[in-house]
Design an enzyme around this catalytic site. Sequence first.
Site, mmCIF file in Angstrom:
data_model
loop_
_atom_site.group_PDB
_atom_site.id
_atom_site.type_symbol
_atom_site.label_atom_id
_atom_site.label_comp_id
_atom_site.label_asym_id
_atom_site.label_seq_id
_atom_site.Cartn_x
_atom_site.Cartn_y
_atom_site.Cartn_z
ATOM 1 N N LYS A 22 1.274 14.094 -8.832
ATOM 2 C CA LYS A 22 2.399 14.482 -9.664
ATOM 3 C C LYS A 22 1.857 15.455 -10.668
ATOM 4 O O LYS A 22 0.789 15.252 -11.221
ATOM 5 C CB LYS A 22 2.943 13.263 -10.403
ATOM 6 N N ARG A 23 2.619 16.505 -10.889
ATOM 7 C CA ARG A 23 2.216 17.410 -11.949
ATOM 8 C C ARG A 23 2.594 16.770 -13.284
ATOM 9 O O ARG A 23 3.546 15.986 -13.343
ATOM 10 C CB ARG A 23 2.912 18.750 -11.772
ATOM 11 N N SER A 161 11.401 3.036 -4.058
ATOM 12 C CA SER A 161 11.856 4.419 -4.027
ATOM 13 C C SER A 161 12.813 4.658 -2.860
ATOM 14 O O SER A 161 13.445 5.706 -2.771
ATOM 15 C CB SER A 161 10.665 5.373 -3.963
ATOM 16 N N HIS A 166 12.659 -3.156 2.325
ATOM 17 C CA HIS A 166 11.303 -3.149 2.889
ATOM 18 C C HIS A 166 10.331 -3.801 1.921
ATOM 19 O O HIS A 166 10.592 -3.893 0.733
ATOM 20 C CB HIS A 166 10.842 -1.712 3.182
ATOM 21 N N GLN A 168 5.792 -4.131 1.359
ATOM 22 C CA GLN A 168 4.618 -3.294 1.623
ATOM 23 C C GLN A 168 3.351 -4.145 1.655
ATOM 24 O O GLN A 168 3.337 -5.265 1.165
ATOM 25 C CB GLN A 168 4.456 -2.245 0.519
ATOM 26 N N CYS A 199 -2.366 -28.079 -6.063
ATOM 27 C CA CYS A 199 -1.891 -29.381 -5.588
ATOM 28 C C CYS A 199 -1.448 -30.210 -6.790
ATOM 29 O O CYS A 199 -0.419 -30.879 -6.759
ATOM 30 C CB CYS A 199 -2.981 -30.122 -4.818
ATOM 31 N N HIS A 240 -1.845 -28.954 0.871
ATOM 32 C CA HIS A 240 -2.911 -28.024 0.517
ATOM 33 C C HIS A 240 -3.214 -27.051 1.654
ATOM 34 O O HIS A 240 -3.391 -27.445 2.802
ATOM 35 C CB HIS A 240 -4.198 -28.770 0.144
ATOM 36 N N GLU A 309 1.925 -6.617 -25.061
ATOM 37 C CA GLU A 309 1.432 -7.086 -23.766
ATOM 38 C C GLU A 309 0.285 -6.198 -23.282
ATOM 39 O O GLU A 309 -0.728 -6.692 -22.775
ATOM 40 C CB GLU A 309 2.555 -7.071 -22.722
HETATM 41 ZN ZN LIG Z 1 -4.087 -27.305 -3.074
#
Ligand SMILES: [Zn+2]
Length: 354
Positions: A22-23, A161, A166, A168, A199, A240, A309
């Site tokens: 990307k420019r 996009s 879908h 990925q 568990c 498990h 954050e």
């Molecule tokens: Zn486990």
Amino acid sequence: MPEVRKDPVIGRWVIISSERGKRPTSFRTSEPSVVEGEFCPLCPGNEDKTPPEVYAIRPNGSEPNTSGWTLRVVPNKFPALVIEGSLNKRGEGMYDKMNGIGAHEVIIETPCHGISLSQLTVKEFENVLWAFRERIIDLRKDKRFRYVLIFKNHGAEAGASLAHSHSQLIALPILPKRVMEEMEGAKKYYQYKERCVYCDIVHQELEDKDRLVVENADFIGIAPFASRSPFELWIIPKKHNSCFIETSPEEFTSLASIFKDILNRLYSSLEDPPYNFTLHTSPFNETINDYYHWHFEIIPKLSKIAGFEIGSGFYINPTPPEDAAAFLRGAKYEITASEEITGVQLKNNNPSKS
Ligand SMILES: [Zn+2]
Ligand SMILES: [Zn+2]
């Protein structure tokens, strides 16, 4: 060729992907958007607009790269990492880097343009999960890779996009820091308590019930105790299992059903929020173990990651997970979409073809 560079202080790897280039000015556009009505390369009939498929479900045995599929996996046309070449790990002065080798694939979940993952039938949803499994099994044969990250971006605000539903995957030559931290945390807990932490989470949440959203024979869906953001949800197998690909066929049906249920609850109660989900499973070099436990994490994009954050790695979550779980437990939705849509004529959102 993209490059993978390591932050020398905290050890985080970054993909420097100039191919997706990307420019500087192109970042200053407004909100991301998925434009409806545009040509869709993922629709049936447009198979030649994607790289050749690496996996497909073709119930009537149609030829590869033609229509007639119900699910299709193709390499990403604009990959973050490229499949050809060697890693060539090297230093540059004090810095570490390697070539950006990896696989970046797109799992086209349905031929129907305009329906979302939650609207698939349980069987169709299950096929998506099987596709994840098949691709992991295939990619782990490649000795250059150490992990396959499966993820989905739903909605433009979550990074999608293309409107056509879908998910990925990216096969990586290194273990992502986030995965490594989770493995180490689980290992420490195991060393201390001689029990798998996930568990224990399953037992605790089934007992407390405040953060439990749904449960079936094999899985629970919970709002995790320390949810980072509103309506963060985890789907955890009750039994498990450290590795997703070891899941049994019966469990896959069960998983498809609880996953679809959870997405439907989000869809109906939060008006189809954008979300991301990621599959968390053991890395290739320690597939079967007693301390890690595969699961899915779903994060609706309802709040923005901001300065605090970014600066602290700390999250401020305005919605207690107990409230989120109670809200979703009460969510009502109609199971109309699924069975009906399957029989519906495939809608090709390609104006030039209609
Ligand atoms: Zn486990
Ligand atoms: Zn489409």
